[in-house]
Motif scaffolding. Structure first.
Motif, short mmCIF file in Angstrom:
data_model
loop_
_atom_site.label_atom_id
_atom_site.label_comp_id
_atom_site.label_asym_id
_atom_site.label_seq_id
_atom_site.Cartn_x
_atom_site.Cartn_y
_atom_site.Cartn_z
N ASN A 105 0.86 -1.18 0.00
CA ASN A 105 0.00 0.00 0.00
C ASN A 105 0.89 1.24 0.00
O ASN A 105 1.38 1.67 1.04
N PRO A 111 1.16 -2.95 5.07
CA PRO A 111 0.37 -4.07 4.57
C PRO A 111 0.20 -4.00 3.06
O PRO A 111 0.29 -2.93 2.46
N ILE A 164 -2.01 -4.69 -0.53
CA ILE A 164 -3.39 -4.61 -1.00
C ILE A 164 -3.45 -5.09 -2.45
O ILE A 164 -2.42 -5.22 -3.10
N GLN A 220 -4.68 -13.60 0.45
CA GLN A 220 -5.61 -12.64 1.06
C GLN A 220 -6.25 -11.75 0.00
O GLN A 220 -7.44 -11.48 0.04
N HIS A 262 -10.17 -11.57 -1.50
CA HIS A 262 -10.93 -10.33 -1.66
C HIS A 262 -11.67 -10.35 -3.01
O HIS A 262 -12.84 -10.02 -3.09
N ALA A 273 -15.67 -13.31 -8.03
CA ALA A 273 -14.93 -14.16 -8.96
C ALA A 273 -15.18 -15.62 -8.59
O ALA A 273 -15.44 -15.95 -7.44
N VAL A 322 -17.28 -6.30 -1.51
CA VAL A 322 -17.21 -7.71 -1.11
C VAL A 322 -18.56 -8.12 -0.53
O VAL A 322 -19.17 -7.36 0.21
N TYR A 367 -20.36 -14.50 -1.07
CA TYR A 367 -19.19 -14.87 -1.88
C TYR A 367 -17.96 -15.10 -1.00
O TYR A 367 -17.16 -15.99 -1.24
N LYS A 368 -17.80 -14.23 -0.01
CA LYS A 368 -16.64 -14.37 0.86
C LYS A 368 -16.74 -15.66 1.67
O LYS A 368 -15.75 -16.35 1.90
N LEU A 369 -17.95 -15.97 2.08
CA LEU A 369 -18.17 -17.20 2.83
C LEU A 369 -17.81 -18.40 1.96
O LEU A 369 -17.14 -19.33 2.40
N ARG A 370 -18.23 -18.35 0.70
CA ARG A 370 -17.91 -19.43 -0.22
C ARG A 370 -16.38 -19.56 -0.39
O ARG A 370 -15.82 -20.64 -0.38
N LYS A 409 -14.15 -18.81 1.76
CA LYS A 409 -13.55 -19.38 2.96
C LYS A 409 -13.84 -20.88 3.08
O LYS A 409 -13.01 -21.64 3.56
N LEU A 410 -15.04 -21.29 2.67
CA LEU A 410 -15.42 -22.69 2.87
C LEU A 410 -14.92 -23.59 1.75
O LEU A 410 -14.41 -24.67 1.99
#
Ligand code: FAD
Ligand code: SF4
Lengths: 280, 436, 96
Positions: free
Chosen positions: A12, A31, A33, A68, A72, A78, A192, A196-199, A201-202
């Motif tokens: 960043n 960090p 990005i 990471q 995102h 995606a 976000v 989608y984020k849950l998908r 992660k799982l």
């Protein structure tokens, strides 16, 4: 349509500070990005998929920390992500990077399904070369349009890319497969989403390929495959700037005041006169 | 898009991966529940800012290996309290007999706690803001974020001090400015060796240092200094209601960030970090009076509220205990939820156990015990007169040219200078102390 | 006072905020809806000096926001639209 979108995982740069004492950049604790200029590319890819069906695959050549950033992008919608990661890829210039990316795209075509379109951002905030899209297109031998603001399918296997230059809007009809690079801020990215984020992660839809999977000649990747030589970097000297705050009640006073400041400034006034009235 | 195997329902959804949310999630996941934590920040901890010191014992009840595994910077071995007045500083220095609290970055600590929950089987979804807690027929049934809804048997609200979701749900009122304080903080890159040399600490030893006096320009509150491994945390905490009044009346000279910067360059304190750079600057709100901040209910059918959102924070003026209270409330909530499921489900009746357990615990007892402190913290006598009088007296005692006054003379003289009578002051202090 | 540390000057807020990491969203998460419901005192109190007076008008810029919530507490609900940023954007604390 199968669309691949290129992602760079960058520090960043807003947080990178310049140490005037040592003349170096302070990067510690900064960090990373997703390269901000990649977002219009991601958004375009997602819109095309939403309109015409198919899938979006994010691709990045990066160390594992980039997962990471890929998450995102998966969180934005995606469908899959591919991380090309290997010590042998480290230290790459744009040539070596684009080579690995092109080979990754070919592998996607072979193993996941034929890729119709690859989209990249305009450039990256940490190196500003704007090479990658063009170089990937060259490796793949696909047509390439850049500064793209929007695109749509017209007819079978033909995409129309809208490109804006300073004076005109141009439309290019190109046969797929093709490579596009978007213009900075061309499209506003979507946020976000929980589902989608849950998908992401799982189901962990991130495929990791090392050079064992790609099987590239190490002389063509990483530092070894990078002919670019950075001979010297000269930092711009810090220009001491004068700051005046003027707070009039009436904005028209502010406008007059600024004009007066500019036209009475010895350094600025000649340029202004020349630009406005051609005065030497 | 294939949304194949992704469930639309969890046993438990936790809002917020702070200390309260992560401890509840950890214990529930360990007990076999399907737990989802939703956090708005990019990873747990990236939205966290606090003072610097955490009490260990309540945390050890949740993570017995805390001392070995947690990112502890230093164990607090010295507590200091300074009264600051017009260039004069009087300091009390206390060397602790045992280790009860440690310093760390909450950004690191919160990440550690969330990692623990994930290791235990919880799913952490970050970069997602929860927009609403959804109800049906008076029962909480899940959460909404943007267009997405997710269902749960029980929602744990651990959203922290800005309890926007609770307000939307009607469980909490709009925040009263008199019940909250604003904290601003700088992290200064002093270096390990310099910290230890300048503050007389050995390796792993830490200092917690609280400041009172004109550094807050008459606003109730104070300053803090905490030693981390190789940085120092410097900050101010300001009563928001009173700060607003001071700004409105024109009594407040500086902007809040300038107040903190003036403390950083204060001739006495700045020698500790004289050559060091400011690494980071930030702000966060905290609770001024815990019980007054508490929402109408800490539980309802399908919901429990933990941590700051529940007003479970002890702010005594000399110490803020929020992290250990949050963790402990998360633990009690988890235990109550486990019991509730054994007894048929997370109904309002079954969850009343949470409040019951809370009232039995040290958390609630401490809040009740210290509730009088809230009054004291709003009393300017405490914040302005005390530092003035203490420093006035010390000045009389030690800055005398020829004749030294006795302690009593010095004390009375400095009271007179501050236009206060000793008896009135003592009465006032007594009335405050009796409420503690 | 003796022992003063030479050369130490208060850092201006713009420079102070340089040390804090942000991933600024393109969309503002806070917006003034009605100035009458937002107190001018925020010019002094907002910890990032996001609020400023230009003439008679109270202006707000969201880029430096530290997400503390103070302005939400001090404003009328109809004065401000106040939300946390989406997608993990906004301030990114590291050592706090
Ligand atoms: C200046 C200051 C100094 C302090 N000093 C100390 C100290 O020295 N020692 C101590 O023990 N305590 C201290 N505290 C208090 C302590 O920080 C808090 O009590 C503690 O962090 C509360 O934990 P929590 O889990 O309840 O809330 P938080 O730590 O605030 O966590 C809430 C989490 O929820 C997330 N969140 C919020 N809303 C949403 C949403 N809508 N969707 C998704 N996620 C969301 C946030 O991003 C955050 O991660 C201090 C506080 C301040 C402000
Ligand atoms: S939330 Fe805090 S930092 Fe952000 S604008 Fe409001 S007062 Fe300023």
């Amino acid at each position: 349509m199968r669309i691949v979108v290129g992602i760079k995982w960058v520090p960043n740069t807003q947080a990178v500070r310049f140490d005037p004492k040592t003349g170096t950049l302070i990067r510690a604790g900064v960090p990373s990005i997703v390269n901000p200029h990649d977002f219009p590319a991601i958004e375009l890819a997602l819109r095309l998929r939403d309109n015409y069906g198919g899938e979006v695959i994010a691709i990045s050549m990066a160390p594992p920390g980039a997962i990471q950033g890929l998450e995102h992008v998966l969180g934005m919608g995606a469908d899959k992500a591919v991380l090309l990661t290997d010590r042998k890829f480290a230290g790459a210039d744009t040539l070596a990077t684009s080579y690995v990316l092109a080979k990754g795209i070919e592998k996607i075509s072979r193993e996941i399904g034929p890729v119709d379109l690859a989209i990249f951002g305009h450039e990256t905030i940490d190196s500003s070369t704007a090479h990658i899209g063009a170089q990937v297109a060259s490796w793949l031998g696909w047509p390439y349009v850049y500064y793209v603001r929007d695109a749509k399918l017209v007819g079978d296997g033909v995409i129309r890319a809208l490109r804006q230059t300073e004076k005109a809007v141009e439309e290019y009809d190109i046969k797929l497969p093709a490579v596009l690079a978007t213009a900075i801020k061309a499209l506003k990215p979507r946020p976000v989403r929980l589902s989608y984020k849950l998908r992401a992660k799982l189901e962990k839809p991130i495929i990791i390929w090392t050079n064992d999977d790609l099987g590239l000649d190490p002389r063509c990747t990483g530092l070894k495959g990078s002919p670019t030589i950075v001979a010297n970097i000269t930092w711009m000297p810090e220009v001491p700037r004068k700051k005046i705050v003027y707070k009039p009640k009436d904005p028209r006073d502010a406008a007059r005041w600024i004009l007066r400041q500019l036209f009475t400034d010895e350094a600025v006034a000649p340029f202004l006169r020349k630009a406005l009235w051609g005065e030497e | 898009m294939s949304n194949s195997n992704v469930p639309s329902k969890f046993d438990v959804v936790v809002v917020g991966a702070g200390p309260a949310g992560s401890s509840a999630a950890y214990l529930l996941a360990k007990a076999g529940f399907k737990v989802l934590i939703v956090e708005r920040g990019r990873g747990a901890g990236t939205k966290e800012l606090y003072g610097g010191k955490i009490y260990a014992p309540p945390l050890r009840e949740v993570w017995p290996n805390l001392d070995k595994e947690a990112p502890i910077h230093r164990w607090v071995t010295t507590e200091r309290l300074s009264f600051v007045w017009k260039g004069r500083v009087t300091t009390l220095d206390f060397k602790l007999g045992r280790r009860v609290a440690f310093t760390t970055y909450l950004t690191e600590m919160a990440k550690w706690m969330a990692d623990k929950a994930v290791e235990a089987g919880a799913v952490l979804v970050d970069e997602v803001r929860v927009d609403e807690i959804i109800t049906e027929g008076g029962k909480v049934i899940g959460i909404r974020s943007g267009p997405d809804k997710l269902y749960a048997d029980i929602v744990v609200d651990a959203e922290g001090v800005n309890r926007i979701l609770l307000e939307k749900l009607g469980l909490a009122e709009k925040i009263n400015p008199d019940t909250v304080a604003l904290g601003v903080k700088e992290v200064i890159n002093v270096g390990k060796k310099a910290i230890e040399e300048r503050l007389l600490l050995t390796e792993n030893e830490g200092m917690a240092w609280l400041l009172m006096g004109d550094i807050t320009q008459g606003i109730p509150g104070g300053g803090f200094i905490y030693t981390m491994k190789d940085t120092i945390a410097l900050g101010l905490v300001l009563h928001i209601g009173k700060a607003y009044e001071a700004a409105k009346s024109g009594a407040l000279k500086d902007t809040v960030p300038m107040m903190l910067e003036k403390l950083r360059v204060h001739p006495y304190f700045s020698r500790i970090w004289r050559d060091a750079d400011v690494l980071e600057y930030g702000a966060h709100m905290t609770i001024e009076g815990g019980l007054r901040y508490m929402p109408k209910k800490l539980y309802m059918n399908g919901l429990v509220v933990v941590g700051d959102a529940a007003g479970l924070l002890l702010n005594t003026g000399y110490t803020i205990r929020g992290v250990d209270f949050a963790v402990y409330s998360g633990k009690l909530a988890a235990e109550a939820i486990i019991k509730a499921f054994e007894n048929g489900g997370p109904t309002e009746e079954n969850l009343s156990l949470y409040e019951h357990m809370l009232k039995q615990s040290f958390v609630y007892k401490e809040l009740v015990k210290h509730s009088g402190i809230v009054k004291m913290m709003e009393d300017p006598t405490f914040f302005t007169k005390l530092p003035a009088i203490v420093n006035g007296m010390m000045g009389k005692l030690f800055e005398a040219d020829y004749e030294e006054p006795t302690v009593l003379e010095a004390l009375l003289e400095s009271f007179r200078e501050e236009e206060m009578s000793l008896t009135r002051f003592l009465l006032k202090m007594f009335s405050v102390v009796s409420r503690l | 006072m003796s022992g003063e540390v030479k050369g130490l000057r208060p850092i201006k807020i713009e420079d102070l905020l340089q040390r804090t990491v942000y991933d600024v969203d393109e969309e503002p998460h806070i917006e003034i809806i009605d100035e009458r419901g937002v107190p001018k005192e925020l010019v002094k109190l907002c910890p990032c000096s996001c609020y400023s007076m230009v003439g008679e008008r109270l202006l707000y810029s969201y880029e430096g926001c530290l997400e503390c919530g103070l302005c939400r507490v001090l404003s009328e609900p109809w004065g401000l639209r106040w939300e946390y940023p989406k997608s993990g954007r906004g301030v990114q604390y590291r050592f706090t």
